[in-house]
Design a protein around this motif. Structure first.
Motif: not given
Length: 250
Positions: A157-168, A171-188
């Motif tokens: 978690l300490q390596e993640i600097y941003r979560f962006e809501s994209i529908g359901n 997007a997860v932004y890290t120093a390694y690049g961008k990835s995705y989670l199957h989760s809502s922003l509210a749940r995160i």
């Protein structure tokens, strides 16, 4: 914690269980007391015995390891083991110590064992309130299995600097690049420590120490948070005052 972790291995394949038992012989702090070939067998063992640590296969018939993890007692730690390097896991509803890919490499297993807490016979068991708190907010060192192209990486978690809501999804932004989670922003948001993360709007959650500076926004009362990577994130008028207070003088 006990001087040794009473360990349960759960895998529907006997050869996989035997291989993991062989590898764990090099780690006497893990005392293998039981093994199970299904989620039903595992739940029966957990109900009858005090288990401190579970090595849990993800892909199992009838009930998956992820579904089983939701029924593991809060005081029992667990490690996911999977043969599928393309498997995507929404780890925010869980609190796994680690994720191992089959075939498990001895050096990789050693790193997992190193993440276990130091045994202490004088340590009191966590209270129900402490357990609920631990389930709610994840620690900074909590690892999430994220996919970057063909590579699966455990990102803290300490390596993640941003979560962006994209529908359901998010997007997860890290120093390694961008990835995705199957989760809502509210749940995160429910799983993040507000001491480190801040929800700027319905669309974004950013890490506070990733903010380089703050500017006035286009909308009346809003702000723009400029991150270290140069990305500009809108801060809603409702959240703007709270963000100012977070960086106010003391």
């Amino acid at each position: 914690m006990p001087t040794a972790f009473k360990t349960l291995i759960v895998d529907d394949e006997r050869l996989a269980r035997n291989e993991l038992k062989r590898l764990l012989r090099a780690h006497p702090q893990c005392e293998i007391v039981a093994e199970a070939a299904s989620a039903a067998e595992a739940l029966a063992i957990l109900a009858e015995q005090q288990i401190d640590l579970v090595f849990l296969d993800i892909q199992m018939p009838e009930v998956t390891g992820i579904e089983l993890a939701n029924d593991i007692p809060a005081s029992t730690r667990f490690v996911f083991v999977t043969a599928f390097n393309s498997y995507a896991l929404d780890a925010f509803s869980l609190n796994a110590i680690d994720y191992l890919l089959k075939p498990v490499a001895p050096e990789r297993l050693a790193k997992t064992i190193a993440r276990l807490p130091v045994a202490d016979t004088d340590e009191s068991p966590p209270t129900e309130t402490e357990q609920q708190s631990n389930l709610h907010v994840l620690p900074e060192h909590h690892g999430i299995l994220l996919k970057f192209g063909d590579i699966n990486r455990i990102v803290r978690l300490q390596e993640i600097y941003r979560f962006e809501s994209i529908g359901n999804h998010a997007a997860v932004y890290t120093a390694y690049g961008k990835s995705y989670l199957h989760s809502s922003l509210a749940r995160i948001e429910q799983k993040l420590d507000p001491a480190y993360f801040f929800k700027t709007s319905r669309a974004d959650i950013i890490r506070l120490d990733a903010i380089e500076h703050i500017e006035a926004g286009i909308s009346d009362g809003g702000l723009v948070a400029v991150l270290n990577d140069g990305k500009q994130i809108d801060v809603s008028r409702r959240q703007a005052q709270q963000l100012k207070q977070r960086f106010g003088s003391f």
